[in-house]
Design a protein around this motif. Structure first.
Motif, PDB file in Angstrom:
ATOM      1  N   LEU A   1      20.865  37.517  44.324  1.00  0.00           N
ATOM      2  CA  LEU A   1      21.815  37.172  45.379  1.00  0.00           C
ATOM      3  C   LEU A   1      22.012  35.658  45.429  1.00  0.00           C
ATOM      4  CD1 LEU A   1      23.357  38.649  47.603  1.00  0.00           C
ATOM      5  CD2 LEU A   1      21.454  38.195  49.129  1.00  0.00           C
TER       6      LEU A   1
ATOM      7  N   LEU B   1      25.527  33.708  44.743  1.00  0.00           N
ATOM      8  CA  LEU B   1      26.150  32.917  45.804  1.00  0.00           C
ATOM      9  C   LEU B   1      26.266  31.461  45.406  1.00  0.00           C
ATOM     10  CD1 LEU B   1      24.702  34.448  49.068  1.00  0.00           C
ATOM     11  CD2 LEU B   1      26.982  34.652  48.118  1.00  0.00           C
TER      12      LEU B   1
ATOM     13  N   LEU C   1      29.115  31.064  43.059  1.00  0.00           N
ATOM     14  CA  LEU C   1      30.361  31.231  43.815  1.00  0.00           C
ATOM     15  C   LEU C   1      30.720  29.935  44.546  1.00  0.00           C
ATOM     16  CD1 LEU C   1      32.405  33.434  45.023  1.00  0.00           C
ATOM     17  CD2 LEU C   1      30.850  33.484  46.945  1.00  0.00           C
ATOM     18  N   VAL C   2      29.745  29.415  45.309  1.00  0.00           N
ATOM     19  CA  VAL C   2      30.004  28.196  46.078  1.00  0.00           C
ATOM     20  C   VAL C   2      30.247  27.022  45.140  1.00  0.00           C
ATOM     21  CG1 VAL C   2      28.968  26.571  47.692  1.00  0.00           C
ATOM     22  CG2 VAL C   2      28.723  29.008  48.077  1.00  0.00           C
TER      23      VAL C   2
ATOM     24  N   PHE D   1      33.716  36.059  43.149  1.00  0.00           N
ATOM     25  CA  PHE D   1      33.582  36.810  44.402  1.00  0.00           C
ATOM     26  C   PHE D   1      33.570  38.313  44.109  1.00  0.00           C
ATOM     27  CE2 PHE D   1      35.836  38.549  48.276  1.00  0.00           C
ATOM     28  CZ  PHE D   1      34.684  38.585  49.051  1.00  0.00           C
TER      29      PHE D   1
ATOM     30  N   SER E   1      30.445  39.256  42.345  1.00  0.00           N
ATOM     31  CA  SER E   1      29.306  39.288  43.282  1.00  0.00           C
ATOM     32  C   SER E   1      29.282  40.591  44.058  1.00  0.00           C
ATOM     33  CB  SER E   1      29.395  38.124  44.268  1.00  0.00           C
ATOM     34  OG  SER E   1      29.358  36.913  43.578  1.00  0.00           O
ATOM     35  N   ILE E   2      30.447  41.027  44.559  1.00  0.00           N
ATOM     36  CA  ILE E   2      30.471  42.287  45.315  1.00  0.00           C
ATOM     37  C   ILE E   2      29.944  43.420  44.440  1.00  0.00           C
ATOM     38  CG2 ILE E   2      31.957  43.968  46.461  1.00  0.00           C
ATOM     39  CD1 ILE E   2      33.862  41.752  47.122  1.00  0.00           C
TER      40      ILE E   2
ATOM     41  N   VAL F   1      26.072  42.888  43.508  1.00  0.00           N
ATOM     42  CA  VAL F   1      25.164  43.069  44.643  1.00  0.00           C
ATOM     43  C   VAL F   1      25.072  44.555  45.000  1.00  0.00           C
ATOM     44  CG1 VAL F   1      24.862  42.606  47.096  1.00  0.00           C
ATOM     45  CG2 VAL F   1      25.393  40.752  45.553  1.00  0.00           C
TER      46      VAL F   1
ATOM     47  N   GLN G   1      25.381  46.905  42.964  1.00  0.00           N
ATOM     48  CA  GLN G   1      24.598  47.495  41.889  1.00  0.00           C
ATOM     49  C   GLN G   1      23.110  47.201  42.082  1.00  0.00           C
ATOM     50  OE1 GLN G   1      24.810  45.642  37.908  1.00  0.00           O
ATOM     51  NE2 GLN G   1      26.272  47.240  37.574  1.00  0.00           N
ATOM     52  N   THR G   2      22.805  45.977  42.490  1.00  0.00           N
ATOM     53  CA  THR G   2      21.413  45.596  42.712  1.00  0.00           C
ATOM     54  C   THR G   2      20.755  46.514  43.731  1.00  0.00           C
ATOM     55  OG1 THR G   2      21.876  43.316  42.198  1.00  0.00           O
ATOM     56  CG2 THR G   2      19.931  43.740  43.525  1.00  0.00           C
TER      57      THR G   2
ATOM     58  N   GLY H   1      35.037  48.114  50.180  1.00  0.00           N
ATOM     59  CA  GLY H   1      34.234  47.070  49.564  1.00  0.00           C
ATOM     60  C   GLY H   1      35.073  46.133  48.713  1.00  0.00           C
ATOM     61  N   LEU H   2      35.922  46.697  47.871  1.00  0.00           N
ATOM     62  CA  LEU H   2      36.700  45.859  46.966  1.00  0.00           C
ATOM     63  C   LEU H   2      37.978  45.339  47.606  1.00  0.00           C
ATOM     64  CD1 LEU H   2      36.158  47.751  43.630  1.00  0.00           C
ATOM     65  CD2 LEU H   2      35.409  45.470  44.220  1.00  0.00           C
TER      66      LEU H   2
ATOM     67  N   ALA I   1      38.197  43.635  50.150  1.00  0.00           N
ATOM     68  CA  ALA I   1      37.955  42.249  50.543  1.00  0.00           C
ATOM     69  C   ALA I   1      38.334  41.294  49.414  1.00  0.00           C
ATOM     70  CB  ALA I   1      36.482  42.069  50.903  1.00  0.00           C
TER      71      ALA I   1
ATOM     72  N   VAL J   1      35.910  30.184  51.822  1.00  0.00           N
ATOM     73  CA  VAL J   1      34.695  30.267  51.005  1.00  0.00           C
ATOM     74  C   VAL J   1      33.536  30.779  51.861  1.00  0.00           C
ATOM     75  CG1 VAL J   1      33.051  28.970  49.633  1.00  0.00           C
ATOM     76  CG2 VAL J   1      35.468  28.439  49.477  1.00  0.00           C
TER      77      VAL J   1
ATOM     78  N   GLN K   1      33.766  34.435  52.312  1.00  0.00           N
ATOM     79  CA  GLN K   1      33.381  35.203  51.120  1.00  0.00           C
ATOM     80  C   GLN K   1      31.865  35.263  50.979  1.00  0.00           C
ATOM     81  OE1 GLN K   1      35.607  34.020  47.586  1.00  0.00           O
ATOM     82  NE2 GLN K   1      37.343  33.561  48.892  1.00  0.00           N
ATOM     83  N   VAL K   2      31.190  34.130  51.250  1.00  0.00           N
ATOM     84  CA  VAL K   2      29.724  34.124  51.168  1.00  0.00           C
ATOM     85  C   VAL K   2      29.145  35.113  52.183  1.00  0.00           C
ATOM     86  CG1 VAL K   2      27.671  32.728  51.577  1.00  0.00           C
ATOM     87  CG2 VAL K   2      29.567  31.788  50.266  1.00  0.00           C
TER      88      VAL K   2
ATOM     89  N   TYR L   1      30.576  37.694  53.360  1.00  0.00           N
ATOM     90  CA  TYR L   1      30.881  39.064  52.948  1.00  0.00           C
ATOM     91  C   TYR L   1      29.859  39.558  51.924  1.00  0.00           C
ATOM     92  CZ  TYR L   1      33.473  43.191  51.709  1.00  0.00           C
ATOM     93  OH  TYR L   1      33.832  44.489  51.512  1.00  0.00           O
ATOM     94  N   VAL L   2      29.556  38.706  50.934  1.00  0.00           N
ATOM     95  CA  VAL L   2      28.577  39.116  49.909  1.00  0.00           C
ATOM     96  C   VAL L   2      27.220  39.345  50.568  1.00  0.00           C
ATOM     97  CG1 VAL L   2      27.389  38.415  47.808  1.00  0.00           C
ATOM     98  CG2 VAL L   2      29.811  37.952  48.068  1.00  0.00           C
TER      99      VAL L   2
ATOM    100  N   VAL M   1      27.277  42.690  52.128  1.00  0.00           N
ATOM    101  CA  VAL M   1      27.052  43.799  51.196  1.00  0.00           C
ATOM    102  C   VAL M   1      25.555  43.996  50.977  1.00  0.00           C
ATOM    103  CG1 VAL M   1      27.434  44.625  48.842  1.00  0.00           C
ATOM    104  CG2 VAL M   1      29.271  43.467  50.059  1.00  0.00           C
TER     105      VAL M   1
ATOM    106  N   TYR N   1      20.258  51.705  37.725  1.00  0.00           N
ATOM    107  CA  TYR N   1      19.879  50.445  37.088  1.00  0.00           C
ATOM    108  C   TYR N   1      18.373  50.304  37.184  1.00  0.00           C
ATOM    109  CZ  TYR N   1      24.738  49.479  36.668  1.00  0.00           C
ATOM    110  OH  TYR N   1      26.045  49.574  36.298  1.00  0.00           O
TER     111      TYR N   1
END
Lengths: 416, 180
Positions: free
Chosen positions: A71, A75, A78-79, A108, A111-112, A115, A117-118, A128-129, A131, B23, B26-27, B29-30, B33, B145
């Motif tokens: 995670l 992130l 992404l940032v 982004f 990441s969705i 995460v 999947q994790t 979910g998608l 977004a 931004v 989005q952070v 949101y992740v 999840v 997984y």
């Protein structure tokens, strides 16, 4: 002008007395050799390799990383991408900046997915998608970037494909975000490439809707022609025309398919929606389109609608094939006529291709059954050769005539 | 039309806030999840599903295995819907023994969400095959997984597995643990 070209060609110009040696030197000084481009590429290539190595290290150890570390990694990249993008945009390097923002948008979505999947998490709808699409539309507006808007169209296509194929449901929200959100963006900031991408993306959404709802495939043309009508209302003519390309191509391919395979009634039966509902919906879109053309003074493109004539309501077999061929010929003729009036070389070529295509289809369709095979090929060859000779002559004459009055507008040119 | 973009510089001060907010969203949101993952474990109904791995040798090249669930094939008699089931249809599967250590069995496959009594759970899925006597189902949990420390990585012989699944009240579900 390239320095290399000047360097090799200019001695001959001096020899022929076009320019003097002093002028040649001035020209060479005016267009200096570019900085060796390969050197400029090296940092880019180097950073690409470093990024790839980092990516492969992460990918190889992904299963061993604890969830929190995954995670954090996602992130921070992404940032990082967004921060880099904002930095370069503010420094004025808008191309690189927006490229990095686009990378952030991709990260982004990644990441969705990763995460979820994790945590072995399964969702049963598109929320979910969704977004991802929302973020794309918002970023396109925030950065006023057509590139980000086009990227969001692709993301929307991916999300909708996933929804319909894996989840078995249609995400109306995704389609509405693309049509409404990006449609308004395109309306305010028309642009050729975005027009084509958005138009094709909306057609894809419409096609997936037809697939999921088990509707007759001809219903596809109602939303498709709505996209076309939006192109009529667009104030920027090139952008509007670019948006009309994909719907027209789809309609043309459909008409071509109808001419080629439409004779079996079982096949034509798959295409027949309830007459009143279909014709009513298509008629409403036609009215909208005509109103737009009238408003913007583009009634010359009205024959585009010939392709939408619902010939599939005719009984299958020869009548249907012939009616479709007549329509194809009329359409090709209208394109030729319009190009002829405007003296537009590209349109003239397009019209010629359409005309030859219709002739080929007609010939194969109508004579294969009746003629001896060798005679069939002989006549076909002669027909095509004659046609190409005639069209080329006509093209040359039209273009010469169009070139002669110079900058005079098309309609003022005397017809032959 | 290029002028519309060329006129952006005066918009730079305004530019700072909105993209940063985006931004941040989005952070969040992740993180949300990930939070949904933990919340599903904490609040979801526990169900144990019996499964066998399809092919463990694929673990050499990929980091997941496909699981074949016992509840992936159900008799047609368990279909409860107004119409005949069709492929890709989304369905609700009512399972027994939620919260118990025994593997769950299917009580019925519904087109609309059924009411679950105590000790029952509803898992969502999709129809993949419609045969004359049976229905093939997919739950979205087929791809597992495999963590680095899992028992699945110790041998390539496929043995029966117990897959612990949690089903959140808001409809998500997740695999919590896979054991032999």
């Amino acid at each position: 002008m390239s320095h290399k070209f000047l360097h090799t060609e200019s001695p001959a110009w001096v020899a022929e007395g076009l320019i003097t040696e002093a002028q040649r030197q001035q020209l060479l000084a005016r267009y200096p050799p570019d900085a060796v481009p390969a050197v400029g590429l090296l940092p880019l290539l180097g950073s690409l390799l470093v990024a790839l190595s980092a990516l492969s290290v992460v990918a190889a150890n992904w299963a061993a990383l604890p969830p929190v570390a995954r995670l954090a990694l996602l992130l921070s990249s992404l940032v990082g991408a967004y921060a880099g993008g904002h930095y370069f945009v503010q420094r004025g390097n808008r191309t690189l900046g927006r490229g990095l923002v686009g990378l952030g948008l991709m990260l982004f979505g990644v990441s969705i997915i990763l995460v979820s999947q994790t945590y072995q998490l399964v969702g049963y709808d598109a929320s979910g998608l969704l977004a991802w699409v929302v973020a794309g539309v918002a970023l396109a507006y925030a950065h006023r970037s057509r590139m980000l808007a086009a990227l969001t169209v692709l993301i929307g296509a991916v999300v909708q494909t996933y929804c319909t194929q894996a989840l078995g449901s249609y995400s109306y929200a995704t389609a509405a975000l693309l049509a409404g959100g990006l449609g308004y963006f395109w309306w305010r900031r028309p642009d050729g490439l975005l027009s084509t991408v958005l138009s094709a993306g909306l057609l894809w959404q419409a096609a997936l809707w037809v697939g999921v709802s088990h509707a007759k495939i001809t219903w596809f043309f109602v939303p498709a022609m709505l996209v076309y009508a939006a192109g009529d209302w667009q104030a920027n003519r090139p952008a509007g025309r670019a948006a009309q390309g994909p719907p027209l191509i789809a309609a043309y391919l459909f008409a071509l398919g109808l001419a080629l395979f439409g004779e079996t009634d079982a096949y034509a039966d798959l295409l027949r929606p309830p007459v009143l509902a279909y014709l009513g919906a298509l008629g409403a879109v036609l009215a909208l389109s005509v109103a737009g053309k009238k408003q913007r003074g583009r009634l010359d493109t009205l024959p585009d609608w010939l392709l939408l004539l619902p010939g599939f309501y005719l009984p299958g077999g020869l009548p249907l094939a012939i009616a479709t061929l007549v329509v194809l010929y009329a359409h090709a003729g209208s394109v030729l006529l319009r190009a002829h009036r405007a003296g537009d070389a590209d349109q003239l070529t397009l019209g010629t291709v359409l005309f030859v295509g219709a002739t080929m289809v007609a010939y194969f369709k109508l004579t294969w059954a009746f003629l001896d095979k060798s005679l069939f090929f002989l006549l076909g060859g002669v027909l095509l050769l004659g046609l190409s000779w005639y069209l080329r002559r006509r093209n040359a004459r039209v273009l010469a005539a169009a070139g002669a009055p110079g900058a005079a507008p098309g309609p003022a040119r005397p017809t032959e | 039309m290029a002028s519309a973009v060329a006129a952006v510089p005066e918009a730079l001060p305004r530019f700072k806030l909105l993209p940063r907010l985006l931004v941040g969203a989005q952070v969040l949101y992740v993180l949300g999840v990930a939070g949904a993952g933990y919340a599903t474990t904490a609040l979801g109904k526990a169900v144990v599903l019996a499964a066998t791995p399809a092919d463990l040798t694929t673990l050499k090249t990929t980091d997941f295995v496909r699981l074949r669930y016992a509840v992936a094939t159900v008799p047609r008699t368990q279909w409860q819907g107004p119409d005949e089931p069709h492929i890709r249809q989304s369905v609700y599967v009512l399972l027994t023994s939620a919260g118990a250590p025994a593997a769950a069995t299917v009580l019925g496959v519904y087109a609309a969400e059924p009411h679950a009594e105590a000790g029952q759970a509803v898992l969502r899925g999709w129809v993949t095959d419609v045969f004359p006597r049976t229905l093939g189902l997919r739950y979205g949990l087929e791809r597992y997984y495999v963590p680095a420390a899992s028992v699945l990585r110790k041998s390539t012989v496929a043995r029966p597995l117990r897959v612990q699944v949690r089903i959140a009240p808001w409809g998500q579900s997740r695999i919590v643990e896979v054991s032999e």
